[in-house]
Design a protein around this motif. Sequence first.
Motif, PDB file in Angstrom:
ATOM      1  N   ALA A   1      -0.849  41.187  -3.788  1.00  0.00           N
ATOM      2  CA  ALA A   1      -1.462  42.516  -3.759  1.00  0.00           C
ATOM      3  C   ALA A   1      -1.047  43.257  -2.495  1.00  0.00           C
ATOM      4  O   ALA A   1      -0.660  44.427  -2.550  1.00  0.00           O
ATOM      5  N   ALA A   2      -1.093  42.571  -1.356  1.00  0.00           N
ATOM      6  CA  ALA A   2      -0.739  43.214  -0.087  1.00  0.00           C
ATOM      7  C   ALA A   2       0.725  43.661  -0.101  1.00  0.00           C
ATOM      8  O   ALA A   2       1.045  44.772   0.314  1.00  0.00           O
ATOM      9  N   LEU A   3       1.607  42.789  -0.615  1.00  0.00           N
ATOM     10  CA  LEU A   3       3.028  43.144  -0.672  1.00  0.00           C
ATOM     11  C   LEU A   3       3.246  44.346  -1.585  1.00  0.00           C
ATOM     12  O   LEU A   3       4.012  45.247  -1.272  1.00  0.00           O
ATOM     13  N   SER A   4       2.547  44.355  -2.726  1.00  0.00           N
ATOM     14  CA  SER A   4       2.744  45.463  -3.663  1.00  0.00           C
ATOM     15  C   SER A   4       2.249  46.772  -3.059  1.00  0.00           C
ATOM     16  O   SER A   4       2.681  47.845  -3.459  1.00  0.00           O
ATOM     17  N   LEU A   5       1.347  46.691  -2.091  1.00  0.00           N
ATOM     18  CA  LEU A   5       0.848  47.905  -1.441  1.00  0.00           C
ATOM     19  C   LEU A   5       1.744  48.317  -0.277  1.00  0.00           C
ATOM     20  O   LEU A   5       1.431  49.251   0.452  1.00  0.00           O
ATOM     21  N   GLY A   6       2.826  47.571  -0.069  1.00  0.00           N
ATOM     22  CA  GLY A   6       3.810  47.987   0.926  1.00  0.00           C
ATOM     23  C   GLY A   6       3.759  47.228   2.241  1.00  0.00           C
ATOM     24  O   GLY A   6       4.517  47.525   3.154  1.00  0.00           O
ATOM     25  N   ALA A   7       2.862  46.260   2.368  1.00  0.00           N
ATOM     26  CA  ALA A   7       2.763  45.511   3.619  1.00  0.00           C
ATOM     27  C   ALA A   7       3.978  44.591   3.756  1.00  0.00           C
ATOM     28  O   ALA A   7       4.448  44.031   2.770  1.00  0.00           O
TER      29      ALA A   7
END
Lengths: 294, 346
Positions: free
Chosen positions: A187-193
Motif C-alpha cells: 500500500a505504501a509503495l503504491s502511494l508513492g513511498a
Amino acid sequence: MADPEIKSYEPHHESQSAAVTESRPVRLLLMAVAFAFLAIFLLLPLIIVFHEALAKGLSAYTEALSNPDTRSAIRLTLLVAAIAVPLNVVFGISAAWAIAKFEFKGKAFLTTLIDLPFSVSPVISGLVYVLLFGAQGLLGGWLKEHGIQILFAVPGIVLATVFVTFPFVARELIPLMQEQGNGDEEAALSLGANGWQTFWYVTLPNVKWGLLYGVLLCNARSMGEFGAVSVVSGHIRGLTNTMPLHVEILYNEYNAVGAFAVASLLAGLALVTLVLKTLLEMRYGAEIAATRGH
Amino acid sequence: MEVRVANVRKEFDRFPALHDVSLDIKSGELIALLGPSGSGKTTLLRLIAGLERPTRGKIFFGDEDASQRSIQERNVGFVFQHYALFRHMTVADNIGFGLKVRHGPSRPPAAEIRRRASELLDLVQLSGLERRYPAQLSGGQRQRVALARAMAIEPKVLLLDEPFGALDAQVRRELRRWLREIHDRTGHTTVFVTHDQEEALELADRVVVMSQGRIEQVGSADEIYDTPNSPFVYSFIGESSTLPVKVEDGQVWIADRPIGLSAPHAPSGEAMLYFRPHDVELLDGCSGCIAGTVAASRRVAGTRRVELEIGGERQRVEIELPVDHPAAQKSRVAFRPRRWKLFPTA
C-alpha cells in the motif's frame, strides 16, 4: 425439610466450569508448590544477593562499587552492550525482513542458523573466536602482522556478545512480520513511498513494540553474558573484565561484599528488565507475537 | 487514462498464472475482472499496478510503456481487499500519506494535505472522522478510507482488488451503488476484481470474464449474459442447463428425434446444447420439442425448479416452471428453449 439446605448448593459463578476445576485442596497444593519453588530458587537467591552486598553496611557497599577495577568493569559492560545491542537491532531487522518478506532458496537454513547461538553452548561460541583470531588461529597470523588485537581485548568481547545475543531481536520480529505480511508495504509503495520511507513510516511502527521487547532481552543478555565472554576476555583486571567476570574474580578472592555488590547491580538490571517486559506484555501483548520461551 | 495490456504472460516459479492476455481499457471506464479463484484476475490487476512484473508482454498507460516503470512511478491508486490501512496512523494521516511522502515542490504543505484529506473524507461520506484510528472504524468505513487514500494521489488509474469481499451482504450492496456514484462523479479509469458476478454485472461498464489464466469474453453485462461465447461463460454467468445433442442437416436432434430447433450454420456432429432454465417455452403436445419425466421438483422463491429425465439415456436437465404448473412426480413435461446456444463437443 430439605429446602433450606438446597439453597447452599447454588452454583457460584466463576469463569471456569465445575468440570475442569480441581477440588479446593488440590488447587491450594498446586499453588503452594509453585510459590515454594519460586521462593526457594528465585526469590531467596535474589534476597541473599542484596543481603550479602549490604552485610557490612551501606558505606562498604558504595566503597566496593567505587573501586577502580569495578568501575572499569561497569564501563566495559555498558560499552559492550552499547555496541552489541544496536548491531543486533540492525542484523535482527535485516534478517527478519529477509525471512518474512521474501521467498528465496536457503530460507529454512537461514532460519535455523539464526537459532544456532541458542543451541550452542556459549563456551563453544567463545572457543570458535579463539580458533579464528587466536595466535595459532586461522586469522591470527594476519591480524598480528597488521597489529590488530581482537582476542583478549574489547573487539573480541563485543564479537562474542553479538554472537550470543543475535537471535533475540530476529526471533522476536520474524513471526510478527510474517503475520503482518506485505499488504501495508505494498500500500505504501503504491502511494508513492520509496523503500526507506516505507520502512520508516510503515514497517517500523508496525513492529516497534516487538522490537523494543527484543531489544530489552538482547540488552539483558549482553550485559549478563558470562561463558562466551569469559573465553575470549583474558580476564585482565581493569581492562577486559565485564561485570559478570568481575563478580567471579572478586568472589574467588573471598571479597564477598565486592562480589555481591556488583552482582546486585546485575540483579537490579534483571529486575528492571522483568518489570519492563511485563509492562510491555500487558500493554501490547497482542502486538508481541512471540511468547515462546526466552 | 487508457490502459492497454498487450500479450502479457506471467509465470510464478515457471507455473503460468496468465497466458498471453490482451485487454484494452478505455479512459474513464469502470471495468470488472470476473472469474473463479485461480483464474488470474488478481494477478492481472497487480500487473497493471506494477506490484508484479510480466514475464512477457507489455502494459501501456496511454501511449507510454509502463511495464518497465516501478509502482511508484505508475501513479496508480490501489485498494486492497483487506484495506491495508496503516493502523498506527489516524484516518487523516492515512489519506495524506501519499502526499506526505512526495519530494520537493510536488509535496504540498501540511495544512494543504490536511485540507485535501478532509475533502476526500467528505467525498466518501465520512466527514468528521479525521482523528479516528482504523481499529475504531467498521469494515465498510475502512474500505471507504482506503479508497479515499488511493484517490488522494490523483491516480491515473484506480485499481480495486475484491473491494467488497470482506464485507457482509447488506454493506456490499450499499457500497456498490456508492462506488458507481463516486466513479461517475470523479471519472477515474477504474478496474476492479471480483468473483461475485452480480457485483460485476451490476456495477461495471464492461465485464472481463477470466478462467485459468485466459480472458474468455469481454463485453457489457447484456452481451455477457445474453450471448456467452464459450461453454465456460455460459455456465459461469447466471444459471444454465445443458443437454448432449446431435446436429444433422441443420437440425438439432436428441437421440432419434428432432427437437424443433434449427441450426443452419452449426457443423454436423455431436454438440452440447446450452440454455437458461427460466428461458423455456412450455408445450402441450410434442412434435419437435424436448420431453421428459419429472424426477425431482423443488420450490425456489417465486418459481419451481424441476429436474427432467430425458429420453432413453436418462439425461437430466433442469428447467423452471410457474409455481401453479401441475407438474407432479412422474408426470411428463414438454418444452423448447427460447434462447439457446450450441457448442460442438468434438
